[in-house]
Design a protein around this motif. Structure first.
Motif, PDB file in Angstrom:
ATOM      1  N   GLY A  80      -9.896  -0.784   6.639  1.00  0.00           N
ATOM      2  CA  GLY A  80      -8.967  -0.534   5.540  1.00  0.00           C
ATOM      3  C   GLY A  80      -9.287  -1.361   4.311  1.00  0.00           C
ATOM      4  O   GLY A  80      -9.255  -0.861   3.184  1.00  0.00           O
ATOM      5  N   ARG A  81      -9.618  -2.603   4.529  1.00  0.00           N
ATOM      6  CA  ARG A  81      -9.965  -3.477   3.391  1.00  0.00           C
ATOM      7  C   ARG A  81     -11.242  -2.998   2.710  1.00  0.00           C
ATOM      8  O   ARG A  81     -11.318  -2.919   1.486  1.00  0.00           O
ATOM      9  CB  ARG A  81     -10.134  -4.913   3.886  1.00  0.00           C
ATOM     10  N   LYS A  99      -5.899   4.552   1.426  1.00  0.00           N
ATOM     11  CA  LYS A  99      -6.829   4.030   2.446  1.00  0.00           C
ATOM     12  C   LYS A  99      -6.259   2.752   3.067  1.00  0.00           C
ATOM     13  O   LYS A  99      -6.264   2.577   4.284  1.00  0.00           O
ATOM     14  CB  LYS A  99      -8.206   3.746   1.856  1.00  0.00           C
ATOM     15  N   ALA A 100      -5.790   1.850   2.214  1.00  0.00           N
ATOM     16  CA  ALA A 100      -5.222   0.599   2.707  1.00  0.00           C
ATOM     17  C   ALA A 100      -4.009   0.870   3.587  1.00  0.00           C
ATOM     18  O   ALA A 100      -3.881   0.295   4.675  1.00  0.00           O
ATOM     19  CB  ALA A 100      -4.842  -0.306   1.539  1.00  0.00           C
ATOM     20  N   ALA A 107       0.834  -1.205   0.000  1.00  0.00           N
ATOM     21  CA  ALA A 107       0.000   0.000   0.000  1.00  0.00           C
ATOM     22  C   ALA A 107       0.872   1.259   0.000  1.00  0.00           C
ATOM     23  O   ALA A 107       0.563   2.229  -0.691  1.00  0.00           O
ATOM     24  CB  ALA A 107      -0.933  -0.019   1.208  1.00  0.00           C
ATOM     25  N   ARG A 109       1.121   4.208  -3.299  1.00  0.00           N
ATOM     26  CA  ARG A 109       0.601   5.581  -3.179  1.00  0.00           C
ATOM     27  C   ARG A 109       1.196   6.528  -4.204  1.00  0.00           C
ATOM     28  O   ARG A 109       0.687   7.617  -4.407  1.00  0.00           O
ATOM     29  CB  ARG A 109       0.882   6.137  -1.774  1.00  0.00           C
ATOM     30  N   SER A 151     -10.682   0.416   0.916  1.00  0.00           N
ATOM     31  CA  SER A 151      -9.840   0.288  -0.279  1.00  0.00           C
ATOM     32  C   SER A 151     -10.594  -0.427  -1.406  1.00  0.00           C
ATOM     33  O   SER A 151     -10.383  -0.126  -2.572  1.00  0.00           O
ATOM     34  CB  SER A 151      -8.539  -0.447   0.043  1.00  0.00           C
ATOM     35  N   TRP A 188      -3.674  -0.521  -8.760  1.00  0.00           N
ATOM     36  CA  TRP A 188      -4.133  -1.479  -7.759  1.00  0.00           C
ATOM     37  C   TRP A 188      -4.225  -2.831  -8.457  1.00  0.00           C
ATOM     38  O   TRP A 188      -4.939  -2.986  -9.431  1.00  0.00           O
ATOM     39  CB  TRP A 188      -5.491  -1.040  -7.224  1.00  0.00           C
ATOM     40  N   LYS A 229      -7.188   3.998  -3.237  1.00  0.00           N
ATOM     41  CA  LYS A 229      -7.207   2.623  -2.715  1.00  0.00           C
ATOM     42  C   LYS A 229      -5.956   2.366  -1.878  1.00  0.00           C
ATOM     43  O   LYS A 229      -6.034   1.864  -0.752  1.00  0.00           O
ATOM     44  CB  LYS A 229      -7.271   1.603  -3.855  1.00  0.00           C
ATOM     45  N   HIS A 230      -4.799   2.703  -2.434  1.00  0.00           N
ATOM     46  CA  HIS A 230      -3.532   2.476  -1.736  1.00  0.00           C
ATOM     47  C   HIS A 230      -3.439   3.324  -0.467  1.00  0.00           C
ATOM     48  O   HIS A 230      -2.975   2.834   0.568  1.00  0.00           O
ATOM     49  CB  HIS A 230      -2.346   2.782  -2.650  1.00  0.00           C
ATOM     50  N   ASP A 261      -2.256  -6.723  -4.595  1.00  0.00           N
ATOM     51  CA  ASP A 261      -2.611  -5.776  -3.525  1.00  0.00           C
ATOM     52  C   ASP A 261      -3.885  -6.242  -2.828  1.00  0.00           C
ATOM     53  O   ASP A 261      -3.957  -6.267  -1.594  1.00  0.00           O
ATOM     54  CB  ASP A 261      -2.828  -4.370  -4.101  1.00  0.00           C
ATOM     55  N   ASN A 262      -4.864  -6.597  -3.622  1.00  0.00           N
ATOM     56  CA  ASN A 262      -6.130  -7.089  -3.080  1.00  0.00           C
ATOM     57  C   ASN A 262      -5.909  -8.375  -2.282  1.00  0.00           C
ATOM     58  O   ASN A 262      -6.458  -8.543  -1.189  1.00  0.00           O
ATOM     59  CB  ASN A 262      -7.128  -7.317  -4.213  1.00  0.00           C
TER      60      ASN A 262
END
Length: 153
Positions: A107-108, A123-124, A27, A31, A111, A36, A120-121, A40-41
């Motif tokens: 966070g999950r 927030k994660a 993450a 940034r 994101s 994403w 997304k990055h 990452d997921n």
């Protein structure tokens, strides 16, 4: 049964730490504009999933098997709150780890809902870092008990 669940709970913490470090690192590096990706997921899912497994094992210990869980509050006059070790296991460890699981899940979720990869990055990174720091703070390292093993056998 107690020793088996305690052993699983002890070893699963290493999964949480490894997945957490990787998820935070991915993450953080994302940034800067990296897309994403499925990795990452996947790392976010692995981190949150390992946190949920730890929570389940911890709750089994707390509510059923451990002498430091709910049983500690059965003593007269709330003596557990006067005992630093009993208070750590009966209250502080549980509360800190619950907050860590919540932060990781937030966070999950955030994101996954974001549409922009950078958001997304970000927030994660923010929420996974908070979760990881809480986990690191509340794991009973040698700080809390120097005789406590890092790897339970």
């Amino acid at each position: 049964m107690y020793s088996t669940v305690l052993l699983l709970h002890s070893w699963t913490r290493w999964l949480v730490l490894v997945f957490g470090l990787i998820a935070v690192f991915r993450a953080f590096t994302g940034r800067q504009g990296r897309p994403w990706t499925g990795a990452d997921n996947g790392m976010g899912a692995a981190f949150v999933g390992s946190m949920h497994l730890q929570l389940l094992l911890g709750l089994i210990l707390y509510f059923g098997l451990s002498p430091y869980g709910v049983k500690a509050f059965e003593t007269a006059g709330g003596a557990v709150m006067k005992d630093p070790i009993g208070r750590f296991w009966g209250v502080e460890h549980l509360a800190g780890m619950l907050l860590a699981v919540i932060a990781a899940q937030v966070g999950r979720t955030l994101s996954k809902k974001a549409t922009d990869p950078i958001v997304k990055h970000k927030k994660a990174f923010t929420w996974f870092l908070i979760a990881l720091l809480l986990v690191l703070l509340m794991i009973p390292w040698g700080i809390w008990n120097p005789a406590r093993p890092a790897f339970r056998m």
